[in-house]
Design an enzyme around this catalytic site. Structure first.
Site, PDB file in Angstrom:
ATOM      1  N   CYS A  84       0.840  -1.207   0.000  1.00 26.37           N
ATOM      2  CA  CYS A  84       0.000   0.000   0.000  1.00 26.37           C
ATOM      3  C   CYS A  84       0.875   1.258   0.000  1.00 26.37           C
ATOM      4  CB  CYS A  84      -0.917  -0.019   1.215  1.00 26.37           C
ATOM      5  SG  CYS A  84      -1.810   1.517   1.515  1.00 26.37           S
ATOM      6  N   CYS A  87      -0.211   3.764   2.609  1.00 24.64           N
ATOM      7  CA  CYS A  87       0.262   3.385   3.949  1.00 24.64           C
ATOM      8  C   CYS A  87       1.724   3.761   4.117  1.00 24.64           C
ATOM      9  CB  CYS A  87       0.079   1.884   4.164  1.00 24.64           C
ATOM     10  SG  CYS A  87      -1.596   1.275   3.933  1.00 24.64           S
TER      11      CYS A  87
END
Length: 207
Positions: A84, A87
């Site tokens: 991600c 993230c």
């Protein structure tokens, strides 16, 4: 009778005022400069650590969920994945926030690629990551934040959470950029996650 020649008189050595002191100061100056350069290199090295490495370390050091719900402290859950990019983008800020609030708030990270967390993924309707859920000391949900968040917003929620505030200042934030995620409906989460381009981003959707 031979005449004795006078003994040569020794000439006093010329001492330049301050030369000895300057000679002593030079090594000290070199040491100070080297120490300063090493400090700068170390600082820059920490600053330039890849976000993926920071995310991995945060996940490894996070408080396990089963401990977080019983240790009497409020908790911030982060649903994340190693791939991600959103993230990863927040990893550096979260590391600093953990340093500030980690003694009062549990930081617990749940990898969405692990089917172990499917009940939590479905319960909190996780369809984009990072997805944050703020829980009080009793494990009750107080707020959510979906997608990349400014550090100031996360800090305000964490400060209120640490103080035991019942209503957090940002109780439903879902304007940040997310990495798309489809909750796995079968045991093969790897196949599900592979079907989604990990580099793709989409607008957050209110739950």
């Amino acid at each position: 009778m031979s005449q004795l020649s006078p003994e040569p008189t020794s000439q006093p050595s010329t001492v330049i005022p301050g030369a000895a002191a300057a000679g002593n100061r030079l090594p000290n100056l070199v040491v100070a400069i080297v120490a300063a350069l090493l400090g700068v290199v170390l600082f820059l090295g920490l600053r330039t650590e890849p976000n993926s490495n920071i995310l991995e370390r945060l996940a490894r050091d996070s408080v396990p969920l089963d401990q977080a719900i019983v240790n009497g402290k409020p908790t911030v859950l982060e649903f994340y994945a190693d791939w991600c990019t959103s993230c990863q983008a927040m990893a550096s800020d979260l590391r600093e926030l953990k340093q500030d609030y980690g003694d009062r708030v549990n930081f617990s990270m749940l990898n969405v690629d692990n089917t172990k967390w499917l009940p939590e993924i479905l319960s909190y309707r996780v369809d984009g990551i990072p997805h944050f859920v703020f829980l009080n000391a009793q494990g009750q949900e107080l707020a959510q934040a979906i997608g990349e968040q400014p550090k100031s917003i996360m800090a305000a929620n964490l400060a209120a959470l640490a103080d035991g505030t019942a209503i957090l200042p940002y109780a439903k934030v879902n304007e940040g950029q997310t990495s798309e995620f489809d909750a796995p409906l079968s045991g093969d989460s790897a196949q599900k996650s592979a079907a989604t381009d990990p580099r793709s981003h989409g607008a957050s959707v209110a739950n």
